[in-house]
Design a protein around this motif. Structure first.
Motif, PDB file in Angstrom:
ATOM      1  N   ALA A  57       0.701  -1.342  -0.170  1.00 32.26           N
ATOM      2  CA  ALA A  57       0.046   0.081   0.045  1.00 32.26           C
ATOM      3  C   ALA A  57       0.796   1.203  -0.001  1.00 32.26           C
ATOM      4  CB  ALA A  57      -0.844  -0.064   1.102  1.00 32.26           C
ATOM      5  N   TRP A  58       2.166   1.320   0.430  1.00 30.55           N
ATOM      6  CA  TRP A  58       2.853   2.508   0.598  1.00 30.55           C
ATOM      7  C   TRP A  58       3.094   3.476  -0.637  1.00 30.55           C
ATOM      8  CZ3 TRP A  58       8.195   2.175   3.915  1.00 30.55           C
ATOM      9  CH2 TRP A  58       7.679   1.587   5.340  1.00 30.55           C
ATOM     10  N   SER A  59       2.683   2.736  -1.880  1.00 30.22           N
ATOM     11  CA  SER A  59       3.085   3.538  -3.032  1.00 30.22           C
ATOM     12  C   SER A  59       1.860   4.376  -3.232  1.00 30.22           C
ATOM     13  CB  SER A  59       3.510   2.656  -4.236  1.00 30.22           C
ATOM     14  OG  SER A  59       2.497   1.766  -4.586  1.00 30.22           O
ATOM     15  N   SER A  60       0.844   4.198  -2.691  1.00 29.84           N
ATOM     16  CA  SER A  60      -0.455   4.981  -2.706  1.00 29.84           C
ATOM     17  C   SER A  60      -0.427   6.244  -2.076  1.00 29.84           C
ATOM     18  CB  SER A  60      -1.558   4.101  -2.593  1.00 29.84           C
ATOM     19  OG  SER A  60      -1.684   3.558  -1.231  1.00 29.84           O
ATOM     20  N   PHE A  61       0.654   6.266  -1.041  1.00 32.10           N
ATOM     21  CA  PHE A  61       0.613   7.358  -0.100  1.00 32.10           C
ATOM     22  C   PHE A  61       1.902   7.904   0.257  1.00 32.10           C
ATOM     23  CE2 PHE A  61       0.488   3.793   2.756  1.00 32.10           C
ATOM     24  CZ  PHE A  61       1.266   4.131   3.753  1.00 32.10           C
ATOM     25  N   TYR A  62       2.880   7.304   0.170  1.00 28.44           N
ATOM     26  CA  TYR A  62       4.226   7.624   0.425  1.00 28.44           C
ATOM     27  C   TYR A  62       5.190   8.094  -0.422  1.00 28.44           C
ATOM     28  CZ  TYR A  62       7.559   6.799   4.417  1.00 28.44           C
ATOM     29  OH  TYR A  62       8.431   7.010   5.652  1.00 28.44           O
ATOM     30  N   PRO A  63       5.291   9.521  -0.362  1.00 30.23           N
ATOM     31  CA  PRO A  63       6.011  10.115  -1.640  1.00 30.23           C
ATOM     32  C   PRO A  63       7.314   9.646  -2.030  1.00 30.23           C
ATOM     33  CG  PRO A  63       5.204  11.622   0.187  1.00 30.23           C
ATOM     34  CD  PRO A  63       4.945  10.416   0.730  1.00 30.23           C
ATOM     35  N   GLY A  64       7.287   9.311  -3.248  1.00 31.17           N
ATOM     36  CA  GLY A  64       8.456   8.831  -4.057  1.00 31.17           C
ATOM     37  C   GLY A  64       8.743   7.288  -3.781  1.00 31.17           C
ATOM     38  N   VAL A  65       7.923   6.551  -3.032  1.00 32.79           N
ATOM     39  CA  VAL A  65       7.952   5.220  -3.040  1.00 32.79           C
ATOM     40  C   VAL A  65       7.225   4.482  -3.919  1.00 32.79           C
ATOM     41  CG1 VAL A  65       7.399   3.246  -1.425  1.00 32.79           C
ATOM     42  CG2 VAL A  65       8.247   5.014  -0.281  1.00 32.79           C
TER      43      VAL A  65
END
Length: 180
Positions: A57-65
């Motif tokens: 899920a990180w790529s949906s909210f973590y900038p640049g991930v």
């Protein structure tokens, strides 16, 4: 000795909130880069937790991930999980060093290209009457982080502000879909 600092903070309503369990060597007083961000969100602590502990899920909210690779064969982060990702344009290795379901998680690590550069990133999720208060705090040490901060002194704080708002939006969207 790797003692951890523990203290509580009070908000304006005198409610006590837990604060970060800093490892002694990464405490704010020993770190040239330290920043705090917080945001009240109308999403449940459980929803926020589910997003923070799900590397997919990180790529949906973590900038640049764009990816998070959990190295221990787990599908979700847990205490001791080791992972690699790309943060602030750097390939980073980290491990989960603090883990209390739905209330706190922290990871420690650093960029592969600069072993003397380290970071400690902690999250505290506190239930409120309308959802939760998200508190994230990070300390950073080492030449790579200092060089990035020289180029843009508030870059890490601004990135985490965006992170909190994006996380809140994804959490609210997830809850909205669950309630439909």
């Amino acid at each position: 000795m790797n003692r951890q600092f523990h203290h509580s903070i009070q908000n304006a309503g005198n409610k006590m909130f837990e604060a970060i369990h800093w490892p002694a060597d990464m405490a704010p007083s020993r770190s040239p880069i330290h920043f705090t961000n917080e945001l009240e969100v109308a999403a449940s602590p459980e929803t926020i937790w589910s997003l923070l502990t799900d590397p997919l899920a990180w790529s949906s909210f973590y900038p640049g991930v764009s990816h998070v690779d959990v190295l221990d064969g787990q599908t979700h982060l847990q205490l001791g999980s080791r992972f690699e990702t790309n943060l602030a344009g750097q390939d980073v290795s980290a491990s989960v060093v603090e883990f209390e379901p739905t209330s706190r998680i922290a990871w420690a690590g650093g960029p592969k290209s600069s072993p003397s550069s380290r970071a400690y990133h902690a999250w505290i999720i506190t239930p409120t009457s309308t959802g939760c208060l998200l508190w994230t705090e990070e300390t950073m040490q080492g030449p790579l982080w200092l060089e990035l901060a020289k180029e843009a002194p508030d870059i890490f704080w601004r990135t985490h502000e965006k992170l909190l708002h994006d996380l809140a939006n994804v959490a609210l969207e997830r809850e909205s879909l669950q309630n439909d």
